[in-house]
Design an enzyme around this catalytic site. Structure first.
Site, PDB file in Angstrom:
ATOM      1  N   CYS A 131       0.830  -1.217   0.000  1.00 49.22           N
ATOM      2  CA  CYS A 131       0.000   0.000   0.000  1.00 49.22           C
ATOM      3  C   CYS A 131       0.864   1.266   0.000  1.00 49.22           C
ATOM      4  CB  CYS A 131      -0.925   0.015   1.209  1.00 49.22           C
ATOM      5  SG  CYS A 131      -1.956  -1.456   1.296  1.00 49.22           S
ATOM      6  N   VAL A 162       6.198 -21.180  -6.431  1.00 48.95           N
ATOM      7  CA  VAL A 162       5.454 -22.441  -6.309  1.00 48.95           C
ATOM      8  C   VAL A 162       4.789 -22.688  -7.654  1.00 48.95           C
ATOM      9  CG1 VAL A 162       3.596 -23.642  -5.118  1.00 48.95           C
ATOM     10  CG2 VAL A 162       5.148 -22.133  -3.844  1.00 48.95           C
ATOM     11  N   ALA A 185      -3.205 -10.854  -6.458  1.00 49.88           N
ATOM     12  CA  ALA A 185      -3.806 -10.598  -7.764  1.00 49.88           C
ATOM     13  C   ALA A 185      -2.803  -9.827  -8.610  1.00 49.88           C
ATOM     14  CB  ALA A 185      -5.090  -9.792  -7.606  1.00 49.88           C
ATOM     15  N   PRO A 231     -10.181 -30.039   1.159  1.00 53.11           N
ATOM     16  CA  PRO A 231     -10.221 -29.828   2.619  1.00 53.11           C
ATOM     17  C   PRO A 231      -8.867 -29.546   3.253  1.00 53.11           C
ATOM     18  CG  PRO A 231     -10.624 -32.144   2.060  1.00 53.11           C
ATOM     19  CD  PRO A 231     -10.630 -31.383   0.768  1.00 53.11           C
TER      20      PRO A 231
END
Ligand SMILES: Cc1cc2nc3c(=O)[nH]c(=O)nc-3n(C[C@H](O)[C@H](O)[C@H](O)COP(=O)(O)OP(=O)(O)OC[C@H]3O[C@@H](n4cnc5c(N)ncnc54)[C@H](O)[C@@H]3O)c2cc1C
Length: 569
Positions: free
Chosen positions: A60, A98, A132, A295
């Site tokens: 930010c 990753v 994002a 899960p």
């Protein structure tokens, strides 16, 4: 999705081998998840991977680093891998991309960006917080040198160097949303001449168009070019090394650098490849515990879809507050604690060259898009503190509320002072499912330099109460061109002469008691003044004398704003 109770507990006692919790993305959501999880469970092994060179940096703050308001890059580094290790016993691997998830084997493939080596990491629970990516539409010239997006410290560093090396003097910012406007502020601060190219006819797309008018006027007054209602078509490189931004209309905007700020896209590639459920808004689908369709995998931050508590719709909201809260929720869920993320209401603020723009809850256009009916709105323009104390600045405030129960649905405000304080109060009231009556009754701190005994928050609540109890029926601005009502402007003649609604007649409030009989009893009367207060008094007077009277909420100030953006729905 599985219920928490169906899962084996992820935490374990210190006598068992440590369970491995892996986290992809070590900034807002990922870092807060790691730190919270460690506070809840000393026994687990926590490993964070980030493909970038830093962990837990202040994204930010990036626009202010570009603007040199934050001069030292190190200030942006909230933490470091060493600090995570020492303070939280959390292992952080930077430069670690990753590249795959094997959900059956519960492993990650991680590529070391510096060495090119790939290794496999086992997990018991996995948290995805990859954020994002800025949208880069596949348009000609989008990858030219000098065309930037702002996502991380290296991006910001490149922009700073470009400005310094090229002695850049002009910039075009594509997109007039939060990040675009923060970049406007900071490039202007660095002395650049800035133009905003925005596809919509307004800046700050999340807000209702008429609310943004003071902001657009402010930008123009500060010398910022606004090229609105026109999209980006292409970017051409010129022989002199400059860029030419060409809009869909054919308009050409020269620039030494271009910033793309047209929104972000959730980074779902990993999740998609792993077969996790992706929703209609393009984010990972999660439950209230931030667990994905697998899960053993949680997801948080900009990459997930979340429920909007105001409209009931599913949305994506790339803001730091929700990402941090979701990181905590995921940690609590992994630690086996009862927890849930209650959804978002889109509370946000941006500062633009001295002006503050803030909002919470739904906008009017958002409500209409969601098919919500049965709501009303009031506009007001009170001073940010008592008028008798020097320096009171107007706050332009719009409040939306449901009828007849008065539940607060949303608020938007713009002003030079005190804006974010009012929006935060209203945001908190919304979280407690508050009503306009709660705003009218709110006990807030007051001294003349900070507020007023009747604070803008109280006034907003009182106006809305007047609408609900019938004391101040409001006329719909958007009906102004179609109505057969007589518009009565109750300001003094000199104010009326300075500008008024076409076809309005002038009957000043100060003469109303002597002259009201001049008004026809068989027509609706819509009263208007400067900001709405005198019209409210007139409405009350006329109603008590048998007239069908309504107030044009917010007065001539609102009329001018609405006229600027067009009275269409
Ligand atoms: C310039 C700018 C200004 C902003 N200003 C504000 C503001 O004033 N207020 C506000 O509320 N919000 C603001 N935001 C938004 C806020 O920063 C984000 O909503 C928040 O950081 C999202 O957190 P996150 O954890 O989801 O993703 P991020 O904080 O973006 O972190 C994601 C991390 O994951 C890493 N990553 C991604 N994929 C992989 C992978 N496969 N392997 C390894 N690592 C990976 C990325 O490198 C990145 O470091 C701003 C954002 C930007 C870019």
């Amino acid at each position: 999705m599985s219920d928490q109770a169906e899962l084996e507990p992820v935490h374990s006692s210190l006598s068992h081998p440590a369970r491995r919790i892996l986290i992809v993305g070590g900034v807002a959501g990922g870092a807060s998840c790691a730190a919270r999880l460690r506070r809840l469970d000393e026994s687990v092994e926590i490993v964070v991977f980030d493909r970038g060179p830093y962990v837990a940096f202040a994204n930010c703050g990036l626009p202010y680093f570009v603007g040199d308001v934050i001069a030292d890059e190190r200030t942006l580094l909230v933490s470091s891998p060493e600090m995570f290790q020492a303070r939280f016993n959390v292992e952080v691997h930077i430069h670690s991309d990753v590249i795959g998830i094997d959900t059956a084997a519960r492993t990650l493939s991680v590529r070391d960006i510096q060495t090119g080596d790939t290794r496999t990491e086992r997990y018991d629970a996995l948290v995805l917080s990859p954020g994002a990516a800025p949208i880069r539409p596949p348009l000609p010239g989008i990858d030219l040198p000098g065309v930037f997006a702002v996502r991380n410290i290296p991006d910001s560093r490149r922009i700073r160097s470009w400005i310094a090396d090229r002695r850049a003097r002009t910039a075009v910012i594509v997109g007039g949303g939060f990040i675009g406007l923060e970049m406007v502020e900071n490039l202007v601060h660095r002395g650049l001449s800035v133009t905003v190219l925005e596809k919509l006819p307004q800046v700050m797309p999340p807000l209702d168009p008429e609310v943004t008018v003071p902001l657009m006027e402010h930008l123009i007054a500060k010398g910022v070019g606004l090229h609105l209602g026109d999209g980006l078509a292409r970017i051409d490189g010129a022989a002199d090394g400059r860029l030419m931004v060409v809009a869909e209309s054919g308009a050409s905007l020269p620039a030494d650098l271009v910033i793309l700020a047209i929104g972000v896209r959730p980074e779902t590639e990993l999740a998609k490849a792993a077969g996790l459920q992706i929703g209609s808004r393009g984010g990972i689908v999660v439950d209230a515990q931030m667990r994905t369709s697998d899960p053993h995998i949680w997801a948080v931050g900009d990459v997930v879809e979340v429920p909007d508590v105001m409209t009931g719709q599913i949305t994506v909201l790339p803001l730091a507050g929700p990402a941090n809260r979701q990181g905590r929720v995921a940690a609590e869920s992994i630690a086996g604690r009862p927890t849930h993320f209650r959804g978002i209401q889109a509370t946000a603020v941006v500062g633009v060259l001295g002006l503050t723009v803030a909002s919470t809850g739904a906008s009017e256009k958002g409500l209409r898009r969601a098919g919500v009916t049965g709501f009303e709105k009031v506009y007001l323009h009170p001073g940010h503190h008592a008028g008798y104390y020097p320096g009171a600045r107007p706050i332009h405030l719009k409040l939306l509320f449901s009828v007849p129960d008065g539940r607060i649905l949303g608020a938007q405000a713009i002003g030079l002072e005190g804006v974010e304080k009012r929006i935060d109060v209203i945001a908190t009231a919304i979280q407690f499912r508050g009503t306009v009556h709660d705003l009218a009754e709110a006990e807030l701190c007051y001294a003349p330099q900070f507020g007023a005994a009747k604070d803008p928050v109280h006034l907003a609540g009182m106006l809305a109460e007047n609408v609900l109890n019938g004391d101040m029926p409001v006329a719909d601005w958007l009906e102004l061109d179609r109505t057969g009502a007589l518009v009565v402007d109750v300001r003094e003649p000199d104010e009326f002469a300075g500008g008024h609604i076409p076809n309005a007649i002038n009957l000043p409030l100060s003469q109303m008691r002597e002259r009201y009989a001049e008004l026809p009893m068989d027509r609706d009367i819509w009263t208007c003044c400067g900001v709405g207060q005198r019209a409210y008094f007139a409405t009350r007077f006329l109603a008590q004398h048998g007239y069908r009277s309504r107030n044009l909420s917010g007065g001539y100030a609102t009329y001018q704003a609405i006229s600027t953006v067009g009275r269409t729905r």
